[in-house]
Motif scaffolding. Structure first.
Motif, PDB file in Angstrom:
ATOM      1  N   ALA A  37      -0.523  -0.477  -9.490  1.00 55.23           N
ATOM      2  CA  ALA A  37      -1.173  -0.151  -8.213  1.00 55.23           C
ATOM      3  C   ALA A  37      -2.319  -1.106  -7.906  1.00 55.23           C
ATOM      4  CB  ALA A  37      -1.665   1.289  -8.224  1.00 55.23           C
ATOM      5  N   ASP A  38      -3.066  -1.546  -8.919  1.00 53.99           N
ATOM      6  CA  ASP A  38      -4.190  -2.450  -8.650  1.00 53.99           C
ATOM      7  C   ASP A  38      -3.711  -3.826  -8.198  1.00 53.99           C
ATOM      8  OD1 ASP A  38      -3.263  -3.358 -11.095  1.00 53.99           O
ATOM      9  OD2 ASP A  38      -5.209  -3.305 -12.075  1.00 53.99           O
ATOM     10  N   ALA A  39      -2.429  -4.114  -8.365  1.00 52.61           N
ATOM     11  CA  ALA A  39      -1.879  -5.381  -7.884  1.00 52.61           C
ATOM     12  C   ALA A  39      -1.672  -5.346  -6.377  1.00 52.61           C
ATOM     13  CB  ALA A  39      -0.558  -5.692  -8.584  1.00 52.61           C
ATOM     14  N   ALA A  40      -1.889  -4.181  -5.751  1.00 50.28           N
ATOM     15  CA  ALA A  40      -1.716  -4.065  -4.304  1.00 50.28           C
ATOM     16  C   ALA A  40      -2.855  -4.729  -3.548  1.00 50.28           C
ATOM     17  CB  ALA A  40      -1.621  -2.594  -3.898  1.00 50.28           C
TER      18      ALA A  40
ATOM     19  N   ALA B 167      22.588  -7.351  -2.249  1.00 48.71           N
ATOM     20  CA  ALA B 167      23.459  -7.978  -1.259  1.00 48.71           C
ATOM     21  C   ALA B 167      24.355  -6.950  -0.582  1.00 48.71           C
ATOM     22  CB  ALA B 167      24.297  -9.063  -1.924  1.00 48.71           C
ATOM     23  N   ALA B 168      24.405  -7.043   0.728  1.00 52.91           N
ATOM     24  CA  ALA B 168      25.251  -6.210   1.577  1.00 52.91           C
ATOM     25  C   ALA B 168      24.926  -4.725   1.477  1.00 52.91           C
ATOM     26  CB  ALA B 168      26.733  -6.444   1.269  1.00 52.91           C
ATOM     27  N   VAL B 169      23.803  -4.372   0.840  1.00 50.25           N
ATOM     28  CA  VAL B 169      23.434  -2.963   0.709  1.00 50.25           C
ATOM     29  C   VAL B 169      22.085  -2.697   1.372  1.00 50.25           C
ATOM     30  CG1 VAL B 169      22.992  -1.080  -0.906  1.00 50.25           C
ATOM     31  CG2 VAL B 169      24.750  -2.753  -1.435  1.00 50.25           C
ATOM     32  N   GLY B 170      21.092  -3.518   1.044  1.00 51.29           N
ATOM     33  CA  GLY B 170      19.779  -3.331   1.642  1.00 51.29           C
ATOM     34  C   GLY B 170      18.668  -3.763   0.716  1.00 51.29           C
ATOM     35  N   VAL B 171      17.449  -3.441   1.127  1.00 52.21           N
ATOM     36  CA  VAL B 171      16.257  -3.780   0.356  1.00 52.21           C
ATOM     37  C   VAL B 171      15.673  -2.481  -0.177  1.00 52.21           C
ATOM     38  CG1 VAL B 171      13.963  -4.820   0.437  1.00 52.21           C
ATOM     39  CG2 VAL B 171      15.833  -5.833   1.750  1.00 52.21           C
ATOM     40  N   TYR B 172      15.339  -2.493  -1.457  1.00 48.77           N
ATOM     41  CA  TYR B 172      14.853  -1.297  -2.140  1.00 48.77           C
ATOM     42  C   TYR B 172      13.498  -1.576  -2.780  1.00 48.77           C
ATOM     43  CZ  TYR B 172      19.555   0.541  -1.675  1.00 48.77           C
ATOM     44  OH  TYR B 172      20.735   0.999  -1.157  1.00 48.77           O
ATOM     45  N   VAL B 173      12.732  -0.503  -2.956  1.00 47.11           N
ATOM     46  CA  VAL B 173      11.503  -0.599  -3.736  1.00 47.11           C
ATOM     47  C   VAL B 173      11.927  -0.830  -5.175  1.00 47.11           C
ATOM     48  CG1 VAL B 173       9.440   0.627  -4.511  1.00 47.11           C
ATOM     49  CG2 VAL B 173      10.259   0.922  -2.165  1.00 47.11           C
ATOM     50  N   SER B 174      11.283  -1.759  -5.824  1.00 44.23           N
ATOM     51  CA  SER B 174      11.603  -2.076  -7.215  1.00 44.23           C
ATOM     52  C   SER B 174      11.463  -0.833  -8.088  1.00 44.23           C
ATOM     53  CB  SER B 174      10.660  -3.167  -7.721  1.00 44.23           C
ATOM     54  OG  SER B 174      10.836  -3.371  -9.103  1.00 44.23           O
ATOM     55  N   ASP B 175      12.359  -0.698  -9.069  1.00 47.20           N
ATOM     56  CA  ASP B 175      12.250   0.405 -10.022  1.00 47.20           C
ATOM     57  C   ASP B 175      10.996   0.269 -10.872  1.00 47.20           C
ATOM     58  OD1 ASP B 175      14.570   1.703  -9.198  1.00 47.20           O
ATOM     59  OD2 ASP B 175      15.832   0.582 -10.591  1.00 47.20           O
ATOM     60  N   ASN B 176      10.499  -0.955 -11.014  1.00 47.48           N
ATOM     61  CA  ASN B 176       9.284  -1.221 -11.786  1.00 47.48           C
ATOM     62  C   ASN B 176       8.337  -2.081 -10.961  1.00 47.48           C
ATOM     63  OD1 ASN B 176      10.165   0.007 -14.317  1.00 47.48           O
ATOM     64  ND2 ASN B 176      11.679  -1.629 -14.327  1.00 47.48           N
ATOM     65  N   PRO B 177       7.742  -1.503  -9.886  1.00 48.72           N
ATOM     66  CA  PRO B 177       6.833  -2.309  -9.086  1.00 48.72           C
ATOM     67  C   PRO B 177       5.587  -2.682  -9.875  1.00 48.72           C
ATOM     68  CG  PRO B 177       6.752  -0.016  -8.388  1.00 48.72           C
ATOM     69  CD  PRO B 177       7.840  -0.132  -9.419  1.00 48.72           C
ATOM     70  N   PRO B 178       4.882  -3.709  -9.440  1.00 50.48           N
ATOM     71  CA  PRO B 178       3.641  -4.081 -10.119  1.00 50.48           C
ATOM     72  C   PRO B 178       2.667  -2.900 -10.153  1.00 50.48           C
ATOM     73  CG  PRO B 178       4.285  -5.763  -8.543  1.00 50.48           C
ATOM     74  CD  PRO B 178       5.185  -4.588  -8.319  1.00 50.48           C
TER      75      PRO B 178
ATOM     76  N   SER C 246       0.826  -1.203   0.000  1.00 46.47           N
ATOM     77  CA  SER C 246       0.000   0.000   0.000  1.00 46.47           C
ATOM     78  C   SER C 246       0.866   1.262   0.000  1.00 46.47           C
ATOM     79  CB  SER C 246      -0.927  -0.017   1.215  1.00 46.47           C
ATOM     80  OG  SER C 246      -1.690   1.152   1.287  1.00 46.47           O
ATOM     81  N   ALA C 247       1.923   1.257   0.800  1.00 45.03           N
ATOM     82  CA  ALA C 247       2.827   2.411   0.860  1.00 45.03           C
ATOM     83  C   ALA C 247       3.499   2.657  -0.489  1.00 45.03           C
ATOM     84  CB  ALA C 247       3.877   2.210   1.950  1.00 45.03           C
ATOM     85  N   ILE C 248       3.819   1.591  -1.202  1.00 44.12           N
ATOM     86  CA  ILE C 248       4.428   1.730  -2.528  1.00 44.12           C
ATOM     87  C   ILE C 248       3.376   2.215  -3.524  1.00 44.12           C
ATOM     88  CG2 ILE C 248       5.526   0.506  -4.453  1.00 44.12           C
ATOM     89  CD1 ILE C 248       6.745  -1.396  -2.268  1.00 44.12           C
ATOM     90  N   ALA C 249       2.197   1.601  -3.481  1.00 44.21           N
ATOM     91  CA  ALA C 249       1.148   1.935  -4.439  1.00 44.21           C
ATOM     92  C   ALA C 249       0.682   3.380  -4.309  1.00 44.21           C
ATOM     93  CB  ALA C 249      -0.039   0.982  -4.274  1.00 44.21           C
ATOM     94  N   ASP C 250       0.640   3.891  -3.078  1.00 44.00           N
ATOM     95  CA  ASP C 250       0.151   5.271  -2.914  1.00 44.00           C
ATOM     96  C   ASP C 250       1.266   6.307  -2.867  1.00 44.00           C
ATOM     97  OD1 ASP C 250       1.123   5.335  -0.288  1.00 44.00           O
ATOM     98  OD2 ASP C 250      -0.841   4.997   0.615  1.00 44.00           O
ATOM     99  N   GLY C 251       2.499   5.871  -3.102  1.00 43.35           N
ATOM    100  CA  GLY C 251       3.606   6.818  -3.242  1.00 43.35           C
ATOM    101  C   GLY C 251       4.328   7.178  -1.964  1.00 43.35           C
ATOM    102  N   ARG C 252       3.976   6.595  -0.827  1.00 40.14           N
ATOM    103  CA  ARG C 252       4.716   6.875   0.404  1.00 40.14           C
ATOM    104  C   ARG C 252       6.112   6.267   0.347  1.00 40.14           C
ATOM    105  NH1 ARG C 252       1.633   4.280   4.628  1.00 40.14           N
ATOM    106  NH2 ARG C 252       0.378   3.363   2.983  1.00 40.14           N
ATOM    107  N   LEU C 253       6.263   5.221  -0.460  1.00 41.23           N
ATOM    108  CA  LEU C 253       7.576   4.649  -0.771  1.00 41.23           C
ATOM    109  C   LEU C 253       7.742   4.737  -2.282  1.00 41.23           C
ATOM    110  CD1 LEU C 253       7.603   1.440   1.487  1.00 41.23           C
ATOM    111  CD2 LEU C 253       9.020   3.475   1.773  1.00 41.23           C
TER     112      LEU C 253
END
Length: 115
Positions: free
Chosen positions: A80-83, A67-78, A20-27
């Motif tokens: 918004a309706d996939a949320a 690896a060894a850096v962290g977890v990121y929001v995908s540059d091409n997330p699914p 939800s945070a990704i779909a609505d732009g908070r992430l």
């Protein structure tokens, strides 16, 4: 947490909240998520529960681990309706249909190889 999350397992609620945070732009795409311990504290879940949620979101294409850096929001997330959460019954029907199709294709290949 996301509304409509009643009846979901803790990891599913966390995954739904992050989706939800990704779909609505908070992430935003490319944004680094806080560390797992911080996220677990934010969502009031155990570290293994948070890690399971992150794994699900990686499998779905919402998050990417570097690896060894962290977890990121995908540059091409699914999209918004996939949320929206997936209906487990519909998912099961799809799996059954795919299994039947694979059996059919296997039989056709065997028939072609014999002919």
């Amino acid at each position: 947490m996301a509304t409509g999350s009643a009846g979901l397992a803790a990891y599913e609620r966390v995954a739904a909240a992050i989706r939800s945070a990704i779909a609505d732009g908070r992430l935003s795409p490319g944004e680094r998520l806080p560390g797992n311990r911080t996220l677990a504290d934010q969502h009031d879940v155990s570290l293994p529960t948070l890690q399971k949620a992150v794994g699900v979101l990686q499998d779905e294409g919402w998050l990417v681990a570097r690896a060894a850096v962290g977890v990121y929001v995908s540059d091409n997330p699914p999209p918004a309706d996939a949320a929206e959460p997936v209906d487990p019954r519909a998912l099961r029907r799809t799996v059954v249909e795919l299994q039947a199709e694979v059996r059919s294709l296997r039989q056709r290949v065997e028939h072609l190889e014999q002919g």
